[in-house]
Scaffold this motif. Structure first.
Motif, PDB file in Angstrom:
ATOM      1  N   UNK A   1    -123.555  -5.363 -78.740  1.00  0.00           N
ATOM      2  CA  UNK A   1    -123.932  -4.057 -79.195  1.00  0.00           C
ATOM      3  C   UNK A   1    -122.974  -3.063 -79.088  1.00  0.00           C
ATOM      4  N   UNK A   2    -122.072  -3.091 -78.225  1.00  0.00           N
ATOM      5  CA  UNK A   2    -120.764  -1.909 -78.124  1.00  0.00           C
ATOM      6  C   UNK A   2    -120.053  -2.398 -79.186  1.00  0.00           C
TER       7      UNK A   2
ATOM      8  N   UNK B   1    -117.286  -0.983 -84.614  1.00  0.00           N
ATOM      9  CA  UNK B   1    -117.163  -1.541 -86.085  1.00  0.00           C
ATOM     10  C   UNK B   1    -117.946  -0.662 -86.885  1.00  0.00           C
ATOM     11  N   UNK B   2    -118.711  -0.267 -86.821  1.00  0.00           N
ATOM     12  CA  UNK B   2    -119.420   0.638 -87.811  1.00  0.00           C
ATOM     13  C   UNK B   2    -119.194   1.990 -88.058  1.00  0.00           C
ATOM     14  N   UNK B   3    -118.415   2.477 -86.947  1.00  0.00           N
ATOM     15  CA  UNK B   3    -117.788   3.844 -87.000  1.00  0.00           C
ATOM     16  C   UNK B   3    -117.167   3.999 -88.337  1.00  0.00           C
ATOM     17  N   UNK B   4    -117.519   4.678 -89.122  1.00  0.00           N
ATOM     18  CA  UNK B   4    -116.622   4.758 -90.534  1.00  0.00           C
ATOM     19  C   UNK B   4    -116.856   3.582 -91.482  1.00  0.00           C
ATOM     20  N   UNK B   5    -117.568   2.572 -91.088  1.00  0.00           N
ATOM     21  CA  UNK B   5    -117.725   1.440 -91.875  1.00  0.00           C
ATOM     22  C   UNK B   5    -119.246   1.302 -92.702  1.00  0.00           C
ATOM     23  N   UNK B   6    -119.732   0.127 -92.809  1.00  0.00           N
ATOM     24  CA  UNK B   6    -121.208  -0.027 -93.245  1.00  0.00           C
ATOM     25  C   UNK B   6    -121.618  -1.248 -92.726  1.00  0.00           C
ATOM     26  N   UNK B   7    -122.902  -1.550 -92.540  1.00  0.00           N
ATOM     27  CA  UNK B   7    -123.515  -2.595 -92.138  1.00  0.00           C
ATOM     28  C   UNK B   7    -123.965  -3.443 -93.430  1.00  0.00           C
TER      29      UNK B   7
ATOM     30  N   UNK C   1    -111.571  -0.122 -92.437  1.00  0.00           N
ATOM     31  CA  UNK C   1    -110.287  -0.472 -93.081  1.00  0.00           C
ATOM     32  C   UNK C   1    -110.665  -1.789 -94.122  1.00  0.00           C
ATOM     33  N   UNK C   2    -111.929  -2.017 -94.215  1.00  0.00           N
ATOM     34  CA  UNK C   2    -112.225  -2.948 -95.089  1.00  0.00           C
ATOM     35  C   UNK C   2    -112.284  -4.414 -94.780  1.00  0.00           C
ATOM     36  N   UNK C   3    -112.211  -4.472 -93.599  1.00  0.00           N
ATOM     37  CA  UNK C   3    -112.232  -5.938 -92.890  1.00  0.00           C
ATOM     38  C   UNK C   3    -113.672  -6.351 -92.818  1.00  0.00           C
ATOM     39  N   UNK C   4    -114.133  -7.422 -92.915  1.00  0.00           N
ATOM     40  CA  UNK C   4    -115.355  -7.944 -92.745  1.00  0.00           C
ATOM     41  C   UNK C   4    -115.627  -8.801 -91.516  1.00  0.00           C
ATOM     42  N   UNK C   5    -116.395  -8.422 -90.751  1.00  0.00           N
ATOM     43  CA  UNK C   5    -116.704  -8.966 -89.398  1.00  0.00           C
ATOM     44  C   UNK C   5    -118.224  -9.752 -89.370  1.00  0.00           C
ATOM     45  N   UNK C   6    -118.502 -10.949 -88.888  1.00  0.00           N
ATOM     46  CA  UNK C   6    -119.835 -11.265 -88.682  1.00  0.00           C
ATOM     47  C   UNK C   6    -119.946 -11.602 -87.278  1.00  0.00           C
ATOM     48  N   UNK C   7    -120.833 -10.867 -86.528  1.00  0.00           N
ATOM     49  CA  UNK C   7    -120.970 -10.843 -85.059  1.00  0.00           C
ATOM     50  C   UNK C   7    -122.120 -11.703 -84.897  1.00  0.00           C
ATOM     51  N   UNK C   8    -121.897 -12.707 -84.030  1.00  0.00           N
ATOM     52  CA  UNK C   8    -122.751 -13.655 -83.677  1.00  0.00           C
ATOM     53  C   UNK C   8    -123.115 -13.828 -82.087  1.00  0.00           C
ATOM     54  N   UNK C   9    -124.249 -14.015 -81.530  1.00  0.00           N
ATOM     55  CA  UNK C   9    -124.486 -13.937 -80.071  1.00  0.00           C
ATOM     56  C   UNK C   9    -124.118 -15.323 -79.626  1.00  0.00           C
TER      57      UNK C   9
END
Length: 286
Positions: free
Chosen positions: A88-89, A94-100, A120-128
């Motif tokens: 969550x944190x 990562x969402x600050x200034x970015x997009x989901x 910055x344009x980097x794509x992250x996939x967050x997975x539990x």
């Protein structure tokens, strides 16, 4: 194409392929941001050209490549959070200034997941998912448009090139034999492959590449030839494979040679003239 990212090298753990992220002169700022929000992360080395750093103990490189290329959603980085990361944190940061792309929530493939493009344009996939591996950051190649049915072909292509490699996960699309998702182990390094049946306005580009450090000239010759078959060879050890994904094939000691106080500038000058890299010409430049 100038392989500035190859000017620095990581100690090898297995082969330890590592990602190179292209920035328009924001590599240091991005690396500082990532190492501040991810645990077990640190800056390893900075220069005006590139920054090497670790995220959750996984090596990465940021390149100040200028405005020519941008990162795209075709290349993203899975973060297997488990109990080590507050998902969550991390999502909020990562969402600050970015997009989901996919807001944090529950999905059929994960009880808690999100896909975020950061500022910055980097794509992250967050997975539990905790992933049963010390490697918590896993590059993901997304096959779209004309490549949408080629994820299986790519998986077999990469497995056939890197020795001692294995297929770990394979999940086909519900209505076809095309791969929806796969995970492979390439000589100790995990890579995910996905495909999408939708039409997208992006694809692979040099904004995201994978660096292959090599022990000797024979390895450079082998990986350069095999990865580039059916693709395109470029300057300074860069190539695009038959699927359009970018790789850098470099000697593992390149950073040592170009930083040598006596021969370093000559090594850089030699590098800029090469396509496939020559260890002899870099180690003992004329």
């Amino acid at each position: 194409m100038v392989s500035y990212a190859s000017f620095l090298s990581f100690p090898l753990m297995s082969r330890m392929i590592y990602p190179c992220l292209w920035f328009d002169h924001q590599a240091a700022e991005a690396a500082d941001f990532y190492t501040s929000i991810f645990p077990k992360s640190k800056i390893l080395e900075k220069s005006p050209i590139a920054v090497r750093f670790e995220v959750l103990g996984t090596p990465m490189m940021g390149l100040n490549g200028g405005p020519k290329y941008q990162q795209t959603q075709a290349s993203s980085y899975f973060v297997y959070c488990g109990t080590e990361v507050d998902i969550d944190e991390l999502y909020t940061s990562l969402l600050e200034g970015g997009k989901a792309i996919f807001p944090l929530g529950t999905y059929p493939w994960s009880p808690k997941y999100a896909w975020v493009t950061d500022r910055f344009g980097t794509n992250w996939q967050l997975d539990a998912d905790p992933v049963r591996s010390a490697q918590k950051i896993v590059p993901c190649l997304l096959f779209v448009n004309e490549n949408r049915s080629r994820a299986r072909e790519a998986m077999e292509f990469y497995l056939g090139i890197f020795p001692k490699s294995t297929k770990l996960v394979e999940a086909p699309h519900p209505d076809s034999e095309d791969l929806l998702f796969a995970q492979v182990n390439l000589e100790g390094y995990l890579i995910n492959l996905m495909s999408s049946t939708e039409t997208h306005d992006f694809g692979f580009c040099p904004g995201n590449s994978l660096v292959v450090p090599c022990e000797d000239q024979a390895e450079i010759d082998f990986f350069w030839k095999k990865l580039g078959e059916g693709g395109n060879y470029d300057r300074c050890g860069w190539l695009r494979d038959r699927f359009g994904h970018s790789w850098q094939v470099v000697p593992k000691d390149l950073g040592q040679w170009i930083s040598d106080p006596q021969k370093g500038q000559k090594a850089i000058n030699a590098l800029l003239k090469m396509e496939k890299l020559s260890i002899d010409d870099l180690k003992n430049p004329s």
